[in-house]
Motif scaffolding. Structure first.
Motif, PDB file in Angstrom:
ATOM      1  N   THR A 163      15.183  -5.973  29.829  1.00  0.00           N
ATOM      2  CA  THR A 163      15.998  -5.280  30.834  1.00  0.00           C
ATOM      3  C   THR A 163      15.179  -4.890  32.061  1.00  0.00           C
ATOM      4  O   THR A 163      14.051  -4.397  31.934  1.00  0.00           O
ATOM      5  CB  THR A 163      16.607  -4.012  30.195  1.00  0.00           C
ATOM      6  OG1 THR A 163      17.408  -4.405  29.092  1.00  0.00           O
ATOM      7  CG2 THR A 163      17.461  -3.240  31.187  1.00  0.00           C
TER       8      THR A 163
ATOM      9  N   GLU B 294      22.374 -16.543  33.325  1.00  0.00           N
ATOM     10  CA  GLU B 294      22.337 -16.189  31.905  1.00  0.00           C
ATOM     11  C   GLU B 294      22.223 -14.687  31.683  1.00  0.00           C
ATOM     12  O   GLU B 294      22.251 -14.221  30.555  1.00  0.00           O
ATOM     13  CB  GLU B 294      21.142 -16.888  31.232  1.00  0.00           C
ATOM     14  CG  GLU B 294      21.257 -18.395  31.182  1.00  0.00           C
ATOM     15  CD  GLU B 294      22.366 -18.840  30.243  1.00  0.00           C
ATOM     16  OE1 GLU B 294      22.275 -18.575  29.033  1.00  0.00           O
ATOM     17  OE2 GLU B 294      23.343 -19.441  30.745  1.00  0.00           O
ATOM     18  N   ALA B 295      22.035 -13.935  32.752  1.00  0.00           N
ATOM     19  CA  ALA B 295      21.755 -12.504  32.588  1.00  0.00           C
ATOM     20  C   ALA B 295      23.014 -11.652  32.672  1.00  0.00           C
ATOM     21  O   ALA B 295      23.950 -11.968  33.406  1.00  0.00           O
ATOM     22  CB  ALA B 295      20.770 -12.047  33.661  1.00  0.00           C
ATOM     23  N   LYS B 296      22.986 -10.569  31.898  1.00  0.00           N
ATOM     24  CA  LYS B 296      24.057  -9.576  31.977  1.00  0.00           C
ATOM     25  C   LYS B 296      23.685  -8.593  33.084  1.00  0.00           C
ATOM     26  O   LYS B 296      22.531  -8.159  33.167  1.00  0.00           O
ATOM     27  CB  LYS B 296      24.127  -8.857  30.628  1.00  0.00           C
ATOM     28  CG  LYS B 296      25.218  -7.844  30.514  1.00  0.00           C
ATOM     29  CD  LYS B 296      25.465  -7.492  29.046  1.00  0.00           C
ATOM     30  CE  LYS B 296      24.505  -6.388  28.613  1.00  0.00           C
ATOM     31  NZ  LYS B 296      24.627  -6.029  27.193  1.00  0.00           N
TER      32      LYS B 296
ATOM     33  N   ARG C 141      24.673  -4.886  34.546  1.00  0.00           N
ATOM     34  CA  ARG C 141      25.450  -3.685  34.218  1.00  0.00           C
ATOM     35  C   ARG C 141      25.327  -2.691  35.371  1.00  0.00           C
ATOM     36  O   ARG C 141      24.220  -2.303  35.746  1.00  0.00           O
ATOM     37  CB  ARG C 141      24.901  -3.099  32.912  1.00  0.00           C
ATOM     38  CG  ARG C 141      25.724  -2.011  32.299  1.00  0.00           C
ATOM     39  CD  ARG C 141      25.664  -2.053  30.746  1.00  0.00           C
ATOM     40  NE  ARG C 141      24.311  -1.998  30.220  1.00  0.00           N
ATOM     41  CZ  ARG C 141      23.714  -0.874  29.775  1.00  0.00           C
ATOM     42  NH1 ARG C 141      24.332   0.280  29.826  1.00  0.00           N
ATOM     43  NH2 ARG C 141      22.495  -0.931  29.276  1.00  0.00           N
TER      44      ARG C 141
ATOM     45  N   GLU D 156      18.884  -8.647  31.019  1.00  0.00           N
ATOM     46  CA  GLU D 156      19.853  -7.664  31.479  1.00  0.00           C
ATOM     47  C   GLU D 156      19.323  -6.972  32.726  1.00  0.00           C
ATOM     48  O   GLU D 156      18.130  -6.659  32.819  1.00  0.00           O
ATOM     49  CB  GLU D 156      20.086  -6.623  30.373  1.00  0.00           C
ATOM     50  CG  GLU D 156      21.150  -5.621  30.717  1.00  0.00           C
ATOM     51  CD  GLU D 156      21.254  -4.503  29.673  1.00  0.00           C
ATOM     52  OE1 GLU D 156      22.382  -4.117  29.354  1.00  0.00           O
ATOM     53  OE2 GLU D 156      20.217  -4.022  29.196  1.00  0.00           O
TER      54      GLU D 156
ATOM     55  N   THR E 193      30.509 -17.249  33.017  1.00  0.00           N
ATOM     56  CA  THR E 193      29.103 -17.585  32.827  1.00  0.00           C
ATOM     57  C   THR E 193      28.750 -18.808  33.662  1.00  0.00           C
ATOM     58  O   THR E 193      29.429 -19.828  33.594  1.00  0.00           O
ATOM     59  CB  THR E 193      28.825 -17.908  31.338  1.00  0.00           C
ATOM     60  OG1 THR E 193      29.279 -16.802  30.573  1.00  0.00           O
ATOM     61  CG2 THR E 193      27.358 -18.118  31.096  1.00  0.00           C
TER      62      THR E 193
ATOM     63  N   GLU F 205      30.281  -4.376  33.405  1.00  0.00           N
ATOM     64  CA  GLU F 205      29.398  -5.517  33.178  1.00  0.00           C
ATOM     65  C   GLU F 205      29.901  -6.791  33.823  1.00  0.00           C
ATOM     66  O   GLU F 205      31.102  -7.033  33.904  1.00  0.00           O
ATOM     67  CB  GLU F 205      29.285  -5.779  31.671  1.00  0.00           C
ATOM     68  CG  GLU F 205      28.276  -4.883  31.002  1.00  0.00           C
ATOM     69  CD  GLU F 205      28.153  -5.180  29.521  1.00  0.00           C
ATOM     70  OE1 GLU F 205      27.826  -4.239  28.788  1.00  0.00           O
ATOM     71  OE2 GLU F 205      28.387  -6.353  29.108  1.00  0.00           O
ATOM     72  N   THR F 206      28.970  -7.612  34.235  1.00  0.00           N
ATOM     73  CA  THR F 206      29.302  -8.946  34.727  1.00  0.00           C
ATOM     74  C   THR F 206      28.112  -9.836  34.368  1.00  0.00           C
ATOM     75  O   THR F 206      27.163  -9.380  33.744  1.00  0.00           O
ATOM     76  CB  THR F 206      29.572  -8.892  36.247  1.00  0.00           C
ATOM     77  OG1 THR F 206      29.839 -10.205  36.715  1.00  0.00           O
ATOM     78  CG2 THR F 206      28.383  -8.356  37.001  1.00  0.00           C
ATOM     79  N   ARG F 207      28.176 -11.114  34.712  1.00  0.00           N
ATOM     80  CA  ARG F 207      27.033 -11.997  34.428  1.00  0.00           C
ATOM     81  C   ARG F 207      26.596 -12.691  35.701  1.00  0.00           C
ATOM     82  O   ARG F 207      27.408 -13.043  36.550  1.00  0.00           O
ATOM     83  CB  ARG F 207      27.420 -13.049  33.377  1.00  0.00           C
ATOM     84  CG  ARG F 207      27.611 -12.491  31.997  1.00  0.00           C
ATOM     85  CD  ARG F 207      27.554 -13.591  30.949  1.00  0.00           C
ATOM     86  NE  ARG F 207      26.206 -13.822  30.465  1.00  0.00           N
ATOM     87  CZ  ARG F 207      25.628 -13.099  29.497  1.00  0.00           C
ATOM     88  NH1 ARG F 207      26.272 -12.124  28.910  1.00  0.00           N
ATOM     89  NH2 ARG F 207      24.408 -13.366  29.116  1.00  0.00           N
TER      90      ARG F 207
END
Ligand code: VG1
Ligand code: CO
Length: 548
Positions: free
Chosen positions: A57, A178-180, A182, A86, A2, A173-175
């Motif tokens: 998202t 602050e966002a995910k 996918r 996301e 993160t 998934e990764t970051r």
């Protein structure tokens, strides 16, 4: 891993004056998009025009053209910096336009960004593009595109996360900040949606019984979709999908499935070696070309035939609520709607005008003369959907494309139809031509041209029946007393000079007269179209560059 909030950077910038989205997003030469800050300015202008996406998202993907991957990295880092929670990205940066629409809907995303210039060629010296889609999965309406343009004219900075590139090829998934992020299979959601709409077992049986087809993905985005669905699920013979690998420059081709750029398919369909069906889609997968053995299907006829037969597909077995077509699209669909006693809506060119009608349940099927058809399953036109619909109709009726088209004309009459494009003409000439036409409009009604009398002439304006918004200057129409029409408008998707489109239509109810070659059947109207608009004088051209 993160990264801290501190990694968000605010970059100072200055406006570019030319970021007004056209018929379908912002399209420019790739080199224009590669200028420092150009893409970032536009992306920030999109986000600054939206409200309430914090933590939500965003779907991101493109048609695989040159600069797609670089652009996607920028969009991911800016979406993260602006507060999206996301970001869903198609593996390899790939998402066809209809698949992006399907994913936005399935994932209840706030919206999506599609990197594509659609049917325009790709590569360092060709075209690039970007469009924003809203939460219903459809193109942003004019209210939003105009707000984006307004922001782009005053922008002073944009927000971007300082982060390494995301591996676009690894599912999972990764970051970023602050966002995910996918990375998802670009085909899966779309493929399962198609399985709910069409009779896959019946189509598969038809292939087992020897039905043959060629689908040309034109080295653009639909290759992976077509291989998975046509050759995979439905069992079409291996090799049915041509040019199935998305290439950054589309193999130097122009990924526009029309009679010029997909001529080889037309020639194949007219030859002794013709398969039962030849089909193709465009750069971003939303257009379709359908040619049966010995029978080209004009997109306008295809819309009408789909509307008349949609009930044969399981997803539409209860019938359709209504049909919408863009104004220049032929009126073949109108008579189907009349027979089915359902609504018929006439909208300006561009899919963004269908969204409200679909959301309100007023229509189920929509189409445009420019090889676009679709339904309420997504909020974009959908190339493979149209081809699957044809396969479903063929499997259910057990007739050839040619027989179905002929029977349709016999029942409803034939709309002879053609579009003449004058591409890359000087903008001054194009504007003068349209201004000249507007000036002539009041005097046209009642005038005779040969055997034809003008009944009415106007500049098309559309009042959206759902939200009441009005869109003016959407094309000049000359309507003749016998039902023939000539429509003129300038393209909103080109990237060099101007493109004049002239749409010509004549209705022929008599089946004994359904065998005339199209250009011959329209010859007098074509001559009148040139005369009224003074095409040669304003464009310096004797003939169109593309006839579809
Ligand atoms: C063209 C077509 C229009 C279509 C648009 C986007 O626009 O005429 O019907 O909706 O392309 O299609 P214009 O303004 O150039 O006439 V695509 O496949 O680029 O998403
Ligand atoms: Co397209």
């Amino acid at each position: 891993m993160t990264l801290a909030l501190a990694e968000i950077r605010t970059i100072a910038t200055t406006p570019f004056p030319d970021q007004r989205p056209g018929t379908s997003g912002l399209r420019k030469k790739t080199k224009v998009f590669q200028q420092p800050h150009y893409l970032a300015n536009f992306v920030q202008s999109i986000f600054s025009s939206l409200d309430g996406f914090e933590g939500k998202t965003l779907v991101v993907g493109g048609d695989g053209r040159f600069f797609n991957r670089e652009a996607i990295q920028i969009v991911i880092r800016m979406a993260a910096a602006n507060g999206f929670g996301e970001i869903l990205v198609g593996r390899g940066g790939i998402l066809s336009t209809p698949a992006a629409s399907a994913l936005i809907r399935a994932e209840k995303a706030f919206g999506g960004i599609v990197l594509s210039a659609s049917h325009n060629p790709g590569g360092p010296d060709a075209d690039f593009g970007i469009k924003y889609n809203i939460s219903n999965g459809g193109p942003a309406p004019e209210k939003i595109t105009e707000a984006i343009f307004a922001h782009s004219k005053t922008i002073e900075s944009y927000r971007i996360v300082e982060a390494p590139d995301v591996d676009l090829d690894a599912l999972g998934e990764t970051r970023v900040g602050e966002a995910k992020v996918r990375i998802v299979d670009p085909v899966a959601v779309y493929q399962s949606l198609m399985e709910t709409l069409f009779d896959f077992p019946a189509i598969a049986q038809m292939f087992r019984d020897g039905f043959t087809m060629k689908f040309d993905a034109m080295s653009a985005v639909t290759g992976p979709y077509a291989k998975a669905i046509l050759e995979g699920s439905l069992g079409a013979a291996p090799g049915s999908v041509l040019n199935g690998e998305p290439l950054p420059d589309f193999g130097h081709h122009h990924p526009d499935p029309n009679l010029v750029h997909a001529r080889h398919l037309y020639d194949l369909a007219m030859s002794d070696a013709a398969p039962d069906l030849c089909a193709a889609s465009d750069g971003d997968g939303d257009r379709n070309l359908v040619i049966g053995r010995g029978q080209f299907v004009t997109p306008s006829d295809s819309l009408a035939i789909i509307a008349a037969n949609a009930h044969l597909a399981p997803g539409y077995k209860g019938g359709i609520a209504g049909v919408a077509r863009s104004m220049p699209t032929s009126r073949a669909a109108d008579r189907v709607a009349e027979k089915l006693k359902i609504g018929l809506y006439e909208t300006p060119t561009g899919w963004k005008f269908f969204g409200n009608l679909l959301d309100a349940g007023k229509v189920t099927i929509c189409g445009e003369e420019s090889a676009g058809a679709g339904s309420n399953h997504v909020r974009e036109k959908d190339g493979l959907w149209a081809i699957l619909m044809w396969l479903n109709i063929l499997a259910a009726r057990k007739q050839s494309v040619k027989d179905i088209v002929r029977a349709h004309w016999a029942a409803f009459g034939r709309n002879y139809y053609s579009r003449h494009d004058y591409e890359e003409i000087a903008s001054e000439g194009a504007d003068a031509l349209i201004d000249g036409l507007r000036a002539k409009l009041p005097g046209l009604a009642g005038k005779n041209f040969g055997a034809l009398t003008v009944e009415a002439a106007d500049d098309f304006a559309y009042a959206d029946p759902v939200d009441g918004s009005v869109s003016k200057n959407q094309g000049i129409r000359v309507l003749f007393a016998d039902g023939s029409r000539i429509v003129y408008r300038l393209s909103g998707t080109g990237t060099a000079g101007a493109t004049l489109r002239v749409y010509i239509e004549r209705f022929e109810p008599d089946p004994a007269k359904h065998d005339i070659e199209t250009q011959a059947a329209l010859a007098d109207l074509i001559a009148i179209a040139g005369e009224i608009a003074e095409i040669r004088r304003h464009t310096g051209r004797d003939t169109p560059s593309v006839i579809t």
